[in-house]
Design an enzyme around this catalytic site. Sequence first.
Site, PDB file in Angstrom:
ATOM      1  N   HIS A   3       0.842  -1.206   0.000  1.00  0.00           N
ATOM      2  CA  HIS A   3       0.000   0.000   0.000  1.00  0.00           C
ATOM      3  C   HIS A   3       0.870   1.246   0.000  1.00  0.00           C
ATOM      4  O   HIS A   3       1.813   1.356   0.776  1.00  0.00           O
ATOM      5  CB  HIS A   3      -0.911   0.019   1.232  1.00  0.00           C
ATOM      6  CG  HIS A   3      -1.819   1.214   1.247  1.00  0.00           C
ATOM      7  ND1 HIS A   3      -3.031   1.227   0.618  1.00  0.00           N
ATOM      8  CD2 HIS A   3      -1.655   2.453   1.772  1.00  0.00           C
ATOM      9  CE1 HIS A   3      -3.592   2.412   0.760  1.00  0.00           C
ATOM     10  NE2 HIS A   3      -2.775   3.177   1.457  1.00  0.00           N
ATOM     11  N   LYS A  52      -8.598  -1.051   5.802  1.00  0.00           N
ATOM     12  CA  LYS A  52      -8.890  -1.559   4.452  1.00  0.00           C
ATOM     13  C   LYS A  52      -7.985  -2.732   4.130  1.00  0.00           C
ATOM     14  O   LYS A  52      -8.414  -3.746   3.586  1.00  0.00           O
ATOM     15  CB  LYS A  52      -8.661  -0.464   3.409  1.00  0.00           C
ATOM     16  CG  LYS A  52      -9.743   0.596   3.422  1.00  0.00           C
ATOM     17  CD  LYS A  52      -9.506   1.632   2.355  1.00  0.00           C
ATOM     18  CE  LYS A  52      -8.392   2.586   2.735  1.00  0.00           C
ATOM     19  NZ  LYS A  52      -8.662   3.979   2.695  1.00  0.00           N
ATOM     20  N   SER A 105      -7.326   4.275   8.873  1.00  0.00           N
ATOM     21  CA  SER A 105      -8.013   4.222   7.580  1.00  0.00           C
ATOM     22  C   SER A 105      -7.304   3.237   6.643  1.00  0.00           C
ATOM     23  O   SER A 105      -7.917   2.330   6.072  1.00  0.00           O
ATOM     24  CB  SER A 105      -8.030   5.635   6.979  1.00  0.00           C
ATOM     25  OG  SER A 105      -8.333   5.624   5.617  1.00  0.00           O
ATOM     26  N   ARG A 143     -14.030  13.324   6.780  1.00  0.00           N
ATOM     27  CA  ARG A 143     -12.740  13.955   7.102  1.00  0.00           C
ATOM     28  C   ARG A 143     -12.314  14.912   6.005  1.00  0.00           C
ATOM     29  O   ARG A 143     -11.739  15.971   6.262  1.00  0.00           O
ATOM     30  CB  ARG A 143     -11.670  12.880   7.306  1.00  0.00           C
ATOM     31  CG  ARG A 143     -11.827  12.110   8.600  1.00  0.00           C
ATOM     32  CD  ARG A 143     -10.959  10.859   8.588  1.00  0.00           C
ATOM     33  NE  ARG A 143      -9.572  11.137   8.337  1.00  0.00           N
ATOM     34  CZ  ARG A 143      -8.725  10.290   7.716  1.00  0.00           C
ATOM     35  NH1 ARG A 143      -9.143   9.115   7.299  1.00  0.00           N
ATOM     36  NH2 ARG A 143      -7.479  10.624   7.527  1.00  0.00           N
ATOM     37  N   ASP A 149     -14.784   3.199   7.007  1.00  0.00           N
ATOM     38  CA  ASP A 149     -13.705   4.069   6.516  1.00  0.00           C
ATOM     39  C   ASP A 149     -14.194   4.924   5.363  1.00  0.00           C
ATOM     40  O   ASP A 149     -13.854   6.107   5.264  1.00  0.00           O
ATOM     41  CB  ASP A 149     -12.497   3.236   6.078  1.00  0.00           C
ATOM     42  CG  ASP A 149     -11.448   4.125   5.436  1.00  0.00           C
ATOM     43  OD1 ASP A 149     -10.934   5.006   6.140  1.00  0.00           O
ATOM     44  OD2 ASP A 149     -11.180   3.973   4.231  1.00  0.00           O
TER      45      ASP A 149
HETATM   46  N1  URA Z   1      -5.159   7.051   2.391  1.00  0.00           N
HETATM   47  C1  URA Z   1      -6.184   6.431   3.024  1.00  0.00           C
HETATM   48  O1  URA Z   1      -6.625   5.364   2.615  1.00  0.00           O
HETATM   49  N2  URA Z   1      -6.696   7.008   4.130  1.00  0.00           N
HETATM   50  C2  URA Z   1      -6.230   8.157   4.630  1.00  0.00           C
HETATM   51  O2  URA Z   1      -6.736   8.608   5.645  1.00  0.00           O
HETATM   52  C3  URA Z   1      -5.183   8.809   3.957  1.00  0.00           C
HETATM   53  C4  URA Z   1      -4.655   8.225   2.840  1.00  0.00           C
END
Ligand code: URA
Length: 436
Positions: free
Chosen positions: A82, A187, A183, A168, A161
Amino acid sequence: MRPYDVILKKRRGEELSRDEITFFVDGFTRGDIPDYQMAAWCMAVFFQGMSARETRDLTIAMARSGDVVDLSAIRGIKVDKHSTGGVGDKTTLVLAPLVAAAGVPVAKMSGRGLGHTGGTLDKLESIPGFRVDLPKDVFVRNVNSIGIAVVGQTAAVAPADKKLYALRDVTATVDSMPLIASSVCSKKLACGADAIVFDVKVGSGAFMKSEEDALALARLMVEIVEGAGRRAAAVVSDMNQPLGRAVGNALEVSEAIDTLRGSGPPDLVELCLSLGSLMLVLGGAAPDADQARETLIGLLGKGAALAKFAEFVAAQGGDASVAERPEILPHASHTAPVPSPGAGYVTAVNAEQVGVAAMILGAGRRVKDEPVDPAAGLVVAKKIGDRVAVGEPLATLHTNNPASIDEASRLVASAYTLSQSASSPPRLIKQVIGAW
Ligand code: URA
């Protein structure tokens, strides 16, 4: 329990219990806790922070807010990767086939781009015929047979999320360390990988502007994932200029193919080798990072990674001849150079501004669900440390919308800082956090 009390407790800087955090996340996901209370809570977290334990509990609550993908039908150790988001970041396009060619199964769920950062799905969809909506059984079958599949993350994964991120985004609470870490990790944990390698970007094109903050975020995410019983590692990498030279979907696919052929830009190659080495070690395909790197260099040199890319594209309905003939990718009707307004050495390239220029040319989305133009984007000609003469091109713009050229050109030109003395390029790999 009342939402008001949980908000007040956090506003006072006290530590929330797991039950309080789960109550808040579940209530928000169901719609029982309204946006205004969640927004107030996020602001309290923004100012008061969270302990590592609270952040882990928040992550788990969000990961369990929807489907948790079971990848047990796929053989081997599934390693995901990621990136926290960058400009010109096409590493997944290179890494997925490269790591799969080394025998580590890649079962990846990716996202789309928003704003100045691109998404892997949009890039892959610029390949004629490529599909990212494989049914679960085809996804599993492809990974078991050819070692690789990349699909879109469904709305049922970590819905808390999704809802929270949208809130946010409009309440100035995105750049909070515990909120970003939870966050991202929620995921990734819900997508079912056994191990995760994080690429935490730092610099002008990243959420994290200081190396200290990026390192803290990387450490926190590794700790959360390890605490959830999976393995993790992280790289903190520079985002003070675009990665490689291409920014925009088809342009980035073309650069990724060059890299798989062994002739990619040095910074992109280096980042792929660093992240890929960690993926091989976590995936059990190499005893240490040095040997993993040797393996990856060998796979690039022999054409094995490019052959795996062609196999991957064919398995997802795309035209596999793209691996040999990237010229079949969509082309923009207009190209335009951005002439340098001055002379000197490049000392900075504001990556966010370059990303916004690519978006204006059609490569990205201003708002969610907007279509992207696969051919649009830009290719930077000058990077930090390069010398430039007046009028020499800093970049070439590609677009099907000629009306966007002037604005994009101004943005790109103003993204460059020139000085009379040369400065060396920033160190690409700032830190590596390994779990061994
Ligand atoms: N990427 C994400 O998936 N979440 C965040 O809060 C910031 C970057």
